[in-house]
Write a protein that holds these residues in place. Structure first.
Motif, PDB file in Angstrom:
ATOM      1  N   THR A 110      28.433  75.349  89.415  1.00 39.65           N
ATOM      2  CA  THR A 110      29.594  74.636  89.939  1.00 39.65           C
ATOM      3  C   THR A 110      29.248  73.878  91.227  1.00 39.65           C
ATOM      4  OG1 THR A 110      31.961  74.799  90.384  1.00 39.65           O
ATOM      5  CG2 THR A 110      30.582  76.556  91.297  1.00 39.65           C
ATOM      6  N   GLY A 111      30.227  73.127  91.776  1.00 34.40           N
ATOM      7  CA  GLY A 111      29.981  72.243  92.919  1.00 34.40           C
ATOM      8  C   GLY A 111      29.710  70.843  92.392  1.00 34.40           C
ATOM      9  N   GLY A 112      29.792  69.848  93.261  1.00 39.40           N
ATOM     10  CA  GLY A 112      29.653  68.450  92.829  1.00 39.40           C
ATOM     11  C   GLY A 112      28.370  68.156  92.054  1.00 39.40           C
ATOM     12  N   VAL A 113      27.266  68.820  92.431  1.00 41.67           N
ATOM     13  CA  VAL A 113      25.977  68.536  91.787  1.00 41.67           C
ATOM     14  C   VAL A 113      25.910  69.117  90.366  1.00 41.67           C
ATOM     15  CG1 VAL A 113      23.454  68.588  92.119  1.00 41.67           C
ATOM     16  CG2 VAL A 113      24.950  68.536  94.107  1.00 41.67           C
ATOM     17  N   ALA A 114      26.856  70.006  90.043  1.00 39.46           N
ATOM     18  CA  ALA A 114      26.895  70.608  88.700  1.00 39.46           C
ATOM     19  C   ALA A 114      27.089  69.554  87.612  1.00 39.46           C
ATOM     20  CB  ALA A 114      28.009  71.653  88.622  1.00 39.46           C
ATOM     21  N   ALA A 115      27.562  68.372  87.990  1.00 41.33           N
ATOM     22  CA  ALA A 115      27.766  67.303  87.000  1.00 41.33           C
ATOM     23  C   ALA A 115      26.434  66.779  86.467  1.00 41.33           C
ATOM     24  CB  ALA A 115      28.548  66.154  87.634  1.00 41.33           C
ATOM     25  N   ASN A 116      25.348  67.097  87.162  1.00 40.44           N
ATOM     26  CA  ASN A 116      24.037  66.546  86.786  1.00 40.44           C
ATOM     27  C   ASN A 116      23.488  67.191  85.501  1.00 40.44           C
ATOM     28  OD1 ASN A 116      20.983  66.323  86.878  1.00 40.44           O
ATOM     29  ND2 ASN A 116      21.584  64.946  88.541  1.00 40.44           N
ATOM     30  N   LYS A 117      23.231  66.350  84.502  1.00 36.40           N
ATOM     31  CA  LYS A 117      22.803  66.839  83.184  1.00 36.40           C
ATOM     32  C   LYS A 117      21.424  67.505  83.239  1.00 36.40           C
ATOM     33  CE  LYS A 117      26.183  65.486  80.374  1.00 36.40           C
ATOM     34  NZ  LYS A 117      27.249  65.441  81.387  1.00 36.40           N
ATOM     35  N   ARG A 118      20.540  66.986  84.050  1.00 36.34           N
ATOM     36  CA  ARG A 118      19.202  67.566  84.146  1.00 36.34           C
ATOM     37  C   ARG A 118      19.274  68.967  84.763  1.00 36.34           C
ATOM     38  NH1 ARG A 118      14.885  69.210  82.173  1.00 36.34           N
ATOM     39  NH2 ARG A 118      13.049  69.214  83.509  1.00 36.34           N
ATOM     40  N   LEU A 119      20.089  69.101  85.820  1.00 34.69           N
ATOM     41  CA  LEU A 119      20.245  70.426  86.431  1.00 34.69           C
ATOM     42  C   LEU A 119      20.895  71.385  85.430  1.00 34.69           C
ATOM     43  CD1 LEU A 119      19.996  72.323  88.864  1.00 34.69           C
ATOM     44  CD2 LEU A 119      22.219  71.487  89.643  1.00 34.69           C
ATOM     45  N   GLN A 120      21.903  70.893  84.716  1.00 30.83           N
ATOM     46  CA  GLN A 120      22.556  71.727  83.695  1.00 30.83           C
ATOM     47  C   GLN A 120      21.534  72.255  82.694  1.00 30.83           C
ATOM     48  OE1 GLN A 120      25.761  69.595  81.765  1.00 30.83           O
ATOM     49  NE2 GLN A 120      26.872  69.261  83.674  1.00 30.83           N
ATOM     50  N   SER A 121      20.624  71.365  82.249  1.00 30.69           N
ATOM     51  CA  SER A 121      19.686  71.807  81.213  1.00 30.69           C
ATOM     52  C   SER A 121      18.703  72.836  81.772  1.00 30.69           C
ATOM     53  CB  SER A 121      18.967  70.612  80.572  1.00 30.69           C
ATOM     54  OG  SER A 121      17.945  70.160  81.413  1.00 30.69           O
ATOM     55  N   MET A 122      18.317  72.690  83.032  1.00 31.94           N
ATOM     56  CA  MET A 122      17.391  73.677  83.618  1.00 31.94           C
ATOM     57  C   MET A 122      18.054  75.048  83.755  1.00 31.94           C
ATOM     58  SD  MET A 122      15.285  71.908  86.697  1.00 31.94           S
ATOM     59  CE  MET A 122      14.305  70.439  86.537  1.00 31.94           C
ATOM     60  N   ILE A 123      19.307  75.056  84.218  1.00 35.64           N
ATOM     61  CA  ILE A 123      19.999  76.341  84.420  1.00 35.64           C
ATOM     62  C   ILE A 123      20.328  76.982  83.068  1.00 35.64           C
ATOM     63  CG2 ILE A 123      22.032  77.478  85.454  1.00 35.64           C
ATOM     64  CD1 ILE A 123      19.978  76.467  87.527  1.00 35.64           C
ATOM     65  N   LYS A 124      20.684  76.133  82.118  1.00 35.55           N
ATOM     66  CA  LYS A 124      20.970  76.642  80.775  1.00 35.55           C
ATOM     67  C   LYS A 124      19.733  77.322  80.197  1.00 35.55           C
ATOM     68  CE  LYS A 124      23.135  75.098  76.499  1.00 35.55           C
ATOM     69  NZ  LYS A 124      22.306  74.758  75.346  1.00 35.55           N
ATOM     70  N   TYR A 125      18.600  76.699  80.413  1.00 39.04           N
ATOM     71  CA  TYR A 125      17.332  77.236  79.893  1.00 39.04           C
ATOM     72  C   TYR A 125      17.062  78.636  80.439  1.00 39.04           C
ATOM     73  CZ  TYR A 125      12.413  77.554  78.691  1.00 39.04           C
ATOM     74  OH  TYR A 125      11.216  77.970  78.187  1.00 39.04           O
ATOM     75  N   ILE A 126      17.170  78.805  81.759  1.00 42.83           N
ATOM     76  CA  ILE A 126      16.864  80.143  82.313  1.00 42.83           C
ATOM     77  C   ILE A 126      17.940  81.158  81.923  1.00 42.83           C
ATOM     78  CG2 ILE A 126      15.336  79.459  84.232  1.00 42.83           C
ATOM     79  CD1 ILE A 126      18.361  80.456  85.650  1.00 42.83           C
ATOM     80  N   ALA A 127      19.196  80.701  81.791  1.00 40.44           N
ATOM     81  CA  ALA A 127      20.264  81.620  81.368  1.00 40.44           C
ATOM     82  C   ALA A 127      19.923  82.175  79.986  1.00 40.44           C
ATOM     83  CB  ALA A 127      21.609  80.905  81.351  1.00 40.44           C
TER      84      ALA A 127
END
Ligand code: ATP
Ligand code: FE2
Length: 336
Positions: free
Chosen positions: A261-278
Motif C-alpha cells: 500500500t501507499g502511493g508507490v503501490a500503484a507501480n506494476k513492477r513493484l507489485q510483481s516483485m512483491i507478489k513473487y516473494i509472497a
C-alpha cells in the motif's frame, strides 16, 4: 445495531486534502481527494496548508453529495493527527475540531500509518498481513504483534516515493502532465533495457535510498546513459531493496498475507516483485486499490470507527497534531 451512524474522516498530512465518509460496517460512501500540485520544486508545507484551507469547504460539500447523507447524520469526526507536515496537519485538525464542536460529536485522532494499513485490509480482505507501505514520506515494513503494528524495517533516510520524485524533477519531468512523478518514472522505465550498477544499500532490516538517488542523479548529469535506462535501473535497484527487507520480515513473521500500500503501490513492477516473494512463501499477495492506497480521507474515517468502537476518542485539549507520531507507538485495541 446502530442506525445512521457515519464517520467523517479528514486527511491532510501532506500534499492532499481529503474527506472520506464510512459507515460502521466499513462501507465507504465517499472519498474525495484534492491534491496540491506545486508550480515547481517540492512541497512547501505552508503553501500546501493554504491549498487545504482553500479547498476544505468544496471537498466537504462534494463528499456529502457523493455519500447522499446530511451533515447531521455524522456521529464521529476523525482526523489525521500525524505523522506529517505541521501546517498541513494543523489545517485538517482545525476543520475537524470545528465540525466536531458544531455537531457536538466525538473527535478521534488517527495515526496516518495505521490508517493506511487498516484501509488496505478493509479493501483487500487481508486479515493479518505483513504490510509494505511505500509513499512519498514513508517506507515501512510492518506487521501486527502483541497489541501494536510493529515496524520490522524502514528507510534510514528518504522514502521510496520521494527518491523517485526527486529523480523525476532532476530529469526535468513536469507533473503538469497529470501523472504522479513515480508513474512517469515507471512509464519511462518500461522502455529501459540496460541495468546500470547503482548503490544497493540494505542494512539489516532497513534500507538507505539517498546514496542511490545521488548516484543516479550524478549519472543523469553526465548524460552517459539514456533516461530510459536510468529510470529502469533506479526502479530495479530501489524496488529490489524494499523487496529484500519485505521478504526477510515475511520469513521472520510467517504471515500468510502480504499487503502492498501507499502511493508507490500503484507501480506494476513493484507489485510483481512483491507478489513473487509472497508466492515463494505461500502467502497471499494483496494490493490496495489506488484511491485507497494514496493519502485519502476514507482510511481516516474507517480507522476512526475502529478506534471509536473500542472506546478511543480524542478530547479537544489532546487533539494537538503529532508531527513525528510513530506507527508502533499506537495501541491497537481492535485486534485481539
Ligand atoms: P505519505 O503521507 O503517506 O507519505 P504521500 O503524501 O507521499 O504519502 P501518496 O499519495 O501516498 O502520498 O504517495 C505519493 C507517492 O507515490 C509519490 O512519491 C508518487 O510519485 C508515488 N507514485 C504514484 N504513482 C506511482 C507509480 N505508478 N509508481 C511509483 N510511484 C508512484
Ligand atoms: Fe500517506
Amino acid at each position: 445495531m446502530m442506525k445512521k451512524s457515519y464517520c467523517l474522516g479528514i486527511e491532510s498530512t501532506a500534499d492532499d486534502f481529503s474527506v472520506g465518509i464510512s459507515n460502521f460496517d466499513g462501507k465507504i460512501l465517499a472519498n474525495v481527494i484534492s491534491a496540491y500540485i506545486p508550480e515547481k520544486g517540492g512541497i512547501h508545507p505552508r503553501e500546501a496548508a493554504r491549498h487545504h484551507a482553500e479547498v476544505a469547504d468544496k471537498v466537504l460539500e462534494e463528499a456529502f453529495k457523493k455519500a447522499k447523507i446530511k451533515l447531521k447524520e455524522i456521529s464521529i469526526i476523525a482526523f489525521s493527527q500525524g505523522p506529517g507536515l505541521g501546517p498541513c496537519l494543523r489545517t485538517g485538525a482545525t476543520v475537524a475540531r470545528a465540525l466536531a464542536a458544531y455537531l457536538n460529536v466525538p473527535l478521534v485522532g488517527v495515526n496516518h500509518c495505521v490508517a493506511h494499513i487498516e484501509i488496505g485490509k478493509l479493501t483487500t480482505g487481508a486479515a493479518d498481513p505483513l504490510t509494505l507501505y511505500v509513499s512519498g514520506g514513508n517506507t515501512i515494513v510492518s506487521a501486527f504483534d502483541s497489541g501494536r503494528y510493529r515496524v520490522f524495517g524502514e528507510t534510514l533516510d528518504i522514502a521510496l516515493g520521494n527518491c523517485l520524485d526527486v529523480f523525476a524533477r532532476e530529469a526535468g519531468l513536469s507533473q503538469r502532465a497529470g501523472l504522479p512523478f513515480g508513474a512517469m518514472v515507471e512509464k519511462i522505465a518500461g522502455k529501459g533495457k540496460k541495468l546500470i550498477p547503482l548503490p544497493y544499500t540494505v542494512k539489516g532490516m532497513d534500507v538507505s535510498l539517498s546514496g542511490l538517488l545521488t548516484a543516479t542523479v550524478n549519472l543523469l548529469k553526465q548524460s552517459t546513459y539514456s533516461l530510459e535506462d536510468l529510470c529502469y535501473s533506479l526502479q530495479e535497484t530501489a524496488f529490489s531493496m524494499v523487496t529484500e527487507i519485505t521478504e526477510r520480515a515475511l520469513t521472520h513473521t510467517e504471515k500468510k498475507e502480504v499487503l502492498l500500500t501507499g502511493g508507490v503501490a500503484a507501480n506494476k513492477r513493484l507489485q510483481s516483485m512483491i507478489k513473487y516473494i509472497a508466492e515463494e512463501h505461500d502467502a497471499n499477495f494483496c494490493v490496495a486499490p489506488t484511491q485507497f492506497s494514496i493519502d485519502n480521507g476514507a482510511m481516516i474515517a474507517w480507522t476512526g470507527i475502529l478506534a471509536y468502537r473500542h472506546g478511543v476518542t480524542t478530547p479537544v485539549e489532546k487533539s494537538f497534531v503529532r508531527l513525528k507520531w510513530r506507527l508502533e507507538e499506537v495501541a491497537i485495541p481492535w485486534i485481539k
